[in-house]
Design an enzyme around this catalytic site. Structure first.
Site, PDB file in Angstrom:
ATOM      1  N   ARG A 129     -67.383  31.522  -6.482  1.00 60.29           N
ATOM      2  CA  ARG A 129     -66.477  30.377  -6.657  1.00 60.29           C
ATOM      3  C   ARG A 129     -67.158  29.136  -7.227  1.00 60.29           C
ATOM      4  O   ARG A 129     -66.544  28.325  -7.896  1.00 60.29           O
ATOM      5  CB  ARG A 129     -65.870  30.012  -5.305  1.00 60.29           C
ATOM      6  CG  ARG A 129     -64.626  30.822  -5.013  1.00 60.29           C
ATOM      7  CD  ARG A 129     -63.940  30.301  -3.830  1.00 60.29           C
ATOM      8  NE  ARG A 129     -64.923  29.812  -2.853  1.00 60.29           N
ATOM      9  CZ  ARG A 129     -64.620  29.440  -1.636  1.00 60.29           C
ATOM     10  NH1 ARG A 129     -63.392  29.478  -1.236  1.00 60.29           N
ATOM     11  NH2 ARG A 129     -65.551  29.018  -0.796  1.00 60.29           N
ATOM     12  N   LYS A 172     -72.428  46.246   5.446  1.00 58.71           N
ATOM     13  CA  LYS A 172     -72.036  46.027   6.826  1.00 58.71           C
ATOM     14  C   LYS A 172     -71.807  44.529   7.084  1.00 58.71           C
ATOM     15  O   LYS A 172     -72.322  43.731   6.298  1.00 58.71           O
ATOM     16  CB  LYS A 172     -73.049  46.626   7.792  1.00 58.71           C
ATOM     17  CG  LYS A 172     -74.462  46.066   7.646  1.00 58.71           C
ATOM     18  CD  LYS A 172     -75.370  46.706   8.620  1.00 58.71           C
ATOM     19  CE  LYS A 172     -75.317  46.051   9.963  1.00 58.71           C
ATOM     20  NZ  LYS A 172     -76.162  44.869  10.121  1.00 58.71           N
ATOM     21  N   ASP A 186     -76.005  51.408   4.412  1.00 64.72           N
ATOM     22  CA  ASP A 186     -76.811  51.150   5.600  1.00 64.72           C
ATOM     23  C   ASP A 186     -78.233  51.140   5.047  1.00 64.72           C
ATOM     24  O   ASP A 186     -78.775  52.198   4.704  1.00 64.72           O
ATOM     25  CB  ASP A 186     -76.653  52.271   6.624  1.00 64.72           C
ATOM     26  CG  ASP A 186     -77.510  52.032   7.851  1.00 64.72           C
ATOM     27  OD1 ASP A 186     -78.631  51.495   7.706  1.00 64.72           O
ATOM     28  OD2 ASP A 186     -77.085  52.368   8.958  1.00 64.72           O
ATOM     29  N   HIS A 187     -78.816  49.954   4.913  1.00 66.73           N
ATOM     30  CA  HIS A 187     -80.055  49.893   4.125  1.00 66.73           C
ATOM     31  C   HIS A 187     -81.198  50.687   4.762  1.00 66.73           C
ATOM     32  O   HIS A 187     -82.154  51.056   4.098  1.00 66.73           O
ATOM     33  CB  HIS A 187     -80.465  48.440   3.837  1.00 66.73           C
ATOM     34  CG  HIS A 187     -81.100  47.737   4.977  1.00 66.73           C
ATOM     35  ND1 HIS A 187     -80.394  47.203   6.019  1.00 66.73           N
ATOM     36  CD2 HIS A 187     -82.407  47.473   5.266  1.00 66.73           C
ATOM     37  CE1 HIS A 187     -81.225  46.648   6.887  1.00 66.73           C
ATOM     38  NE2 HIS A 187     -82.452  46.794   6.447  1.00 66.73           N
ATOM     39  N   LYS A 202     -84.739  53.465   3.186  1.00 61.45           N
ATOM     40  CA  LYS A 202     -86.187  53.339   3.427  1.00 61.45           C
ATOM     41  C   LYS A 202     -86.846  54.706   3.241  1.00 61.45           C
ATOM     42  O   LYS A 202     -86.326  55.718   3.712  1.00 61.45           O
ATOM     43  CB  LYS A 202     -86.437  52.820   4.861  1.00 61.45           C
ATOM     44  CG  LYS A 202     -85.973  51.374   5.071  1.00 61.45           C
ATOM     45  CD  LYS A 202     -86.297  50.899   6.491  1.00 61.45           C
ATOM     46  CE  LYS A 202     -85.610  49.589   6.822  1.00 61.45           C
ATOM     47  NZ  LYS A 202     -86.309  48.383   6.417  1.00 61.45           N
ATOM     48  N   GLU A 208     -87.665  43.810  16.594  1.00 61.96           N
ATOM     49  CA  GLU A 208     -87.854  42.756  15.589  1.00 61.96           C
ATOM     50  C   GLU A 208     -88.539  41.545  16.215  1.00 61.96           C
ATOM     51  O   GLU A 208     -88.266  41.207  17.366  1.00 61.96           O
ATOM     52  CB  GLU A 208     -86.505  42.308  15.030  1.00 61.96           C
ATOM     53  CG  GLU A 208     -85.772  43.370  14.266  1.00 61.96           C
ATOM     54  CD  GLU A 208     -84.547  42.796  13.586  1.00 61.96           C
ATOM     55  OE1 GLU A 208     -84.646  42.429  12.417  1.00 61.96           O
ATOM     56  OE2 GLU A 208     -83.506  42.680  14.253  1.00 61.96           O
ATOM     57  N   ASP A 216     -74.661  45.005  15.549  1.00 61.02           N
ATOM     58  CA  ASP A 216     -75.486  44.654  14.388  1.00 61.02           C
ATOM     59  C   ASP A 216     -76.497  45.749  14.043  1.00 61.02           C
ATOM     60  O   ASP A 216     -76.787  45.980  12.873  1.00 61.02           O
ATOM     61  CB  ASP A 216     -76.225  43.337  14.690  1.00 61.02           C
ATOM     62  CG  ASP A 216     -77.031  42.846  13.500  1.00 61.02           C
ATOM     63  OD1 ASP A 216     -76.463  42.793  12.396  1.00 61.02           O
ATOM     64  OD2 ASP A 216     -78.227  42.526  13.677  1.00 61.02           O
ATOM     65  N   HIS A 229     -77.859  51.354  12.081  1.00 58.33           N
ATOM     66  CA  HIS A 229     -79.221  51.820  11.812  1.00 58.33           C
ATOM     67  C   HIS A 229     -79.739  52.821  12.868  1.00 58.33           C
ATOM     68  O   HIS A 229     -80.272  53.866  12.527  1.00 58.33           O
ATOM     69  CB  HIS A 229     -80.195  50.639  11.749  1.00 58.33           C
ATOM     70  CG  HIS A 229     -79.754  49.536  10.831  1.00 58.33           C
ATOM     71  ND1 HIS A 229     -79.099  49.776   9.651  1.00 58.33           N
ATOM     72  CD2 HIS A 229     -79.872  48.190  10.913  1.00 58.33           C
ATOM     73  CE1 HIS A 229     -78.835  48.625   9.040  1.00 58.33           C
ATOM     74  NE2 HIS A 229     -79.299  47.646   9.797  1.00 58.33           N
ATOM     75  N   LYS A 272     -84.136  41.397  19.296  1.00 54.19           N
ATOM     76  CA  LYS A 272     -84.686  40.317  18.474  1.00 54.19           C
ATOM     77  C   LYS A 272     -85.677  39.531  19.320  1.00 54.19           C
ATOM     78  O   LYS A 272     -85.608  39.527  20.547  1.00 54.19           O
ATOM     79  CB  LYS A 272     -83.552  39.398  18.019  1.00 54.19           C
ATOM     80  CG  LYS A 272     -82.576  40.108  17.098  1.00 54.19           C
ATOM     81  CD  LYS A 272     -82.161  39.227  15.957  1.00 54.19           C
ATOM     82  CE  LYS A 272     -81.237  39.927  14.996  1.00 54.19           C
ATOM     83  NZ  LYS A 272     -81.898  40.602  13.887  1.00 54.19           N
TER      84      LYS A 272
HETATM   85  C1  BG6 Z   1     -79.673  44.064   9.368  1.00 58.40           C
HETATM   86  C2  BG6 Z   1     -79.288  43.256  10.567  1.00 58.40           C
HETATM   87  O1  BG6 Z   1     -78.751  45.089   9.133  1.00 58.40           O
HETATM   88  O2  BG6 Z   1     -80.967  44.624   9.573  1.00 58.40           O
HETATM   89  C3  BG6 Z   1     -80.304  42.201  10.875  1.00 58.40           C
HETATM   90  O3  BG6 Z   1     -78.021  42.650  10.341  1.00 58.40           O
HETATM   91  C4  BG6 Z   1     -81.681  42.810  10.990  1.00 58.40           C
HETATM   92  O4  BG6 Z   1     -79.978  41.497  12.065  1.00 58.40           O
HETATM   93  C5  BG6 Z   1     -81.983  43.681   9.775  1.00 58.40           C
HETATM   94  O5  BG6 Z   1     -82.637  41.761  11.105  1.00 58.40           O
HETATM   95  C6  BG6 Z   1     -83.287  44.435   9.970  1.00 58.40           C
HETATM   96  O6  BG6 Z   1     -83.614  45.093   8.774  1.00 58.40           O
HETATM   97  P1  BG6 Z   1     -85.133  45.428   8.424  1.00 58.40           P
HETATM   98  O7  BG6 Z   1     -85.060  46.206   7.174  1.00 58.40           O
HETATM   99  O8  BG6 Z   1     -85.827  44.113   8.286  1.00 58.40           O
HETATM  100  O9  BG6 Z   1     -85.659  46.211   9.600  1.00 58.40           O
END
Ligand code: BG6
Length: 495
Positions: free
Chosen positions: A46, A152, A181-182, A186, A220, A239, A244, A344
């Site tokens: 935008r 997501k 889902d990243h 990996k 994390e 989350d 994951h 976290k």
């Molecule tokens: C994301 C979460 O999907 O994955 C985050 O929303 C999280 O909260 C992150 O920090 C962690 O990804 P990675 O690749 O850094 O382990």
């Protein structure tokens, strides 16, 4: 095989995800000669930007996040000329007719009908809006070449996930939908399949007869940063666990696939989710633990409590730590607990799967040999260490038979001379190649929500009176250790 002409439309083109992840990954793919010969990136948002201003902003992200730390000006210019900015409101049909015209112009210039990839790097509610308007503008008609990519959160609970699937499928076929889902991008996560099914060595012992229990940890160091507004309505279960950790569990527990076909692999994964035992609400405390971080210290620095984070309620009940004990009710895994935990502001970043093998059936060594004895354990390290560690017993040198635990290690960086690509590079490349293997299907998402529903509902109904219950910089709440200790099990230390 050369990729056909492609137009990538990034909704949320001036946003954080594009800046931090998508553009650096597309740049790296281009630098390595992996983009189609004819491609265009249309960033839609935008805010008013000129192409030049946007490119300048994107360059900042690429300099910071590209894998290539010594960016060459020529590489950037060669890439940036493919990127244009298109100002438009996501809710305004005119945005889509303008896009249609832009795509048509490209087709004319290339003398080919380009495939279109619509990537929604937007706030989640836009999933209810953008696909419909894309369809109304006729931008989705090439079922084989036009694709939509969604990020997501894929729903907030089972009902909203179903609703989201319905909306997407009103405009796109399931084969056109790529849900990211990243974690699945990996290298170390993909390697779980390679390790399990390319080596006949482990498959015969990958079952209830030899495996005592499995722990899956995604710890994390970071807190919620600037994402407090989103996170306080989500929490660790939504989350991280719903996506994951559940995906990791599927890869560890699934049956061997018959072929490397996307749907075959996804079928095998969804079987695991369907086999997960329902957690009874009345017994939730025996299966689930939640935590929230208090202030503490990490690497000598003060860390504030979750409730003091920006955009977080001062009385927040949101969990920043979750642990679950799950059972996969099938022949292979009957009775083997799978423990999942994530949090976290923990003491260290660590993602790993640990397979704890059973003890030997009969101890034939003299008692003194066994003082340091521990059963074999296989650790699949996902990050930051990338590799595999097999822990087993060996004879300690000397005249007596004394057993000591030792380790056999494989580290990615020693084993291969090439660096691992970023997860998003792999995933974006797969979208362009129409390979859905690493993307989540609607039924997987719904099945994962189904498993978590009793926990989400029970937690929503009961106030966690002990929050905050772990100090930042520690390993999480004590109750998470007790969850395993009751069965004589233990997490591996986070460190
Ligand atoms: C994301 C979460 O999907 O994955 C985050 O929303 C999280 O909260 C992150 O920090 C962690 O990804 P990675 O690749 O850094 O382990």
């Amino acid at each position: 095989m050369a990729l056909a002409p492609t137009i990538i439309v990034l909704f949320g083109g001036a946003g954080d995800l594009v800046w931090r992840k998508l553009m650096p990954s597309l740049f790296d793919l281009h630098r390595e000669g992996r983009m189609p010969e004819q491609f265009a990136i249309l960033a839609v948002d935008r805010l008013p930007f000129r192409d030049g201003d946007l490119r300048k902003r994107l360059l900042g992200g690429v300099e910071q996040f590209s894998r290539n730390k010594h960016l060459k000006k020529a590489d950037w210019s060669a890439f940036a000329r493919h990127v244009t900015y298109h100002q438009g409101d996501f809710q305004d049909p005119a945005t889509y007719s303008n896009l249609e015209m832009a795509c048509a112009r490209m087709d004319t210039a290339w003398k080919a009908k380009a495939g279109r990839i619509f990537h929604l790097a937007t706030p989640p509610e836009m999933v209810q809006v953008i696909p419909k308007l894309l369809a109304e503008a006729g931008l989705h008609r090439n079922r084989a070449r036009d694709r939509i990519v969604v990020e997501k959160p894929l729903g907030h609970d089972l009902d909203s996930a179903r609703e989201m699937s319905r909306t997407l499928r009103q405009s796109f076929d399931e084969a056109q939908i790529f849900r990211i889902d990243h974690y699945l991008g990996k290298e170390t996560v993909q390697n779980i399949l390679a390790f399990r099914f390319a080596n006949p060595l482990f498959e015969p012992i990958w079952n209830r007869r030899y495996v005592d229990y499995v722990t899956i940890t995604v710890a994390e160091e970071v807190g919620v940063g600037h994402r407090g507004g989103y996170y306080d309505h989500a929490g660790a279960l939504r989350d991280m666990v719903q996506n994951h950790l559940m995906q990791l569990l599927c890869l560890v527990a699934m049956e061997p696939m018959v072929s490397f076909d996307a749907d075959e692999i996804r079928n095998k994964k969804v079987d695991v989710l369907h086999a997960l035992r329902t957690i009874q609400r009345a017994a939730i405390e025996q299966y689930a633990v939640r935590g929230q971080y208090d202030r503490g210290k990490l690497h000598g620095k003060d860390v504030r409590a979750y409730r003091q984070e920006k955009d977080v309620s001062r009385h927040s009940r949101t969990e920043t730590f979750a642990a679950l004990k799950l059972f996969v009710d099938n022949w292979r895994w009957q009775g083997v607990p799978f423990y999942l935990r994530t949090g976290k502001c923990l003491s260290r970043q660590l993602s790993e799967v640990a397979i704890q093998f059973r003890s030997v059936p009969h101890q034939s060594f003299p008692a003194e040999a066994n003082r340091d004895w521990s059963p074999s354990r296989l650790v699949l390290s996902i990050q930051p260490e990338e590799g595999i560690v097999m822990g087993f017993q060996a004879k300690y040198p000397g005249p007596k038979m004394i057993l000591r635990p030792v380790e056999m290690r494989f580290a990615y960086q020693d084993g291969f001379e090439v660096p691992s690509p970023e997860a998003y590079e792999t995933l974006l490349w797969d979208v362009m190649n129409d390979d859905q293997t690493l993307f989540m299907r609607a039924d997987q998402i719904e099945a994962a929500w189904q498993v978590l529903t009793p926990v989400l509902e029970t937690w929503a109904d009961s106030i966690p009176r002990n929050f905050p219950n772990y100090a930042a910089g520690t390993c999480g709440p004590k109750a998470a250790d007790e969850l395993l200790a009751r069965a004589g099990h233990a997490w591996r230390p986070i460190g």
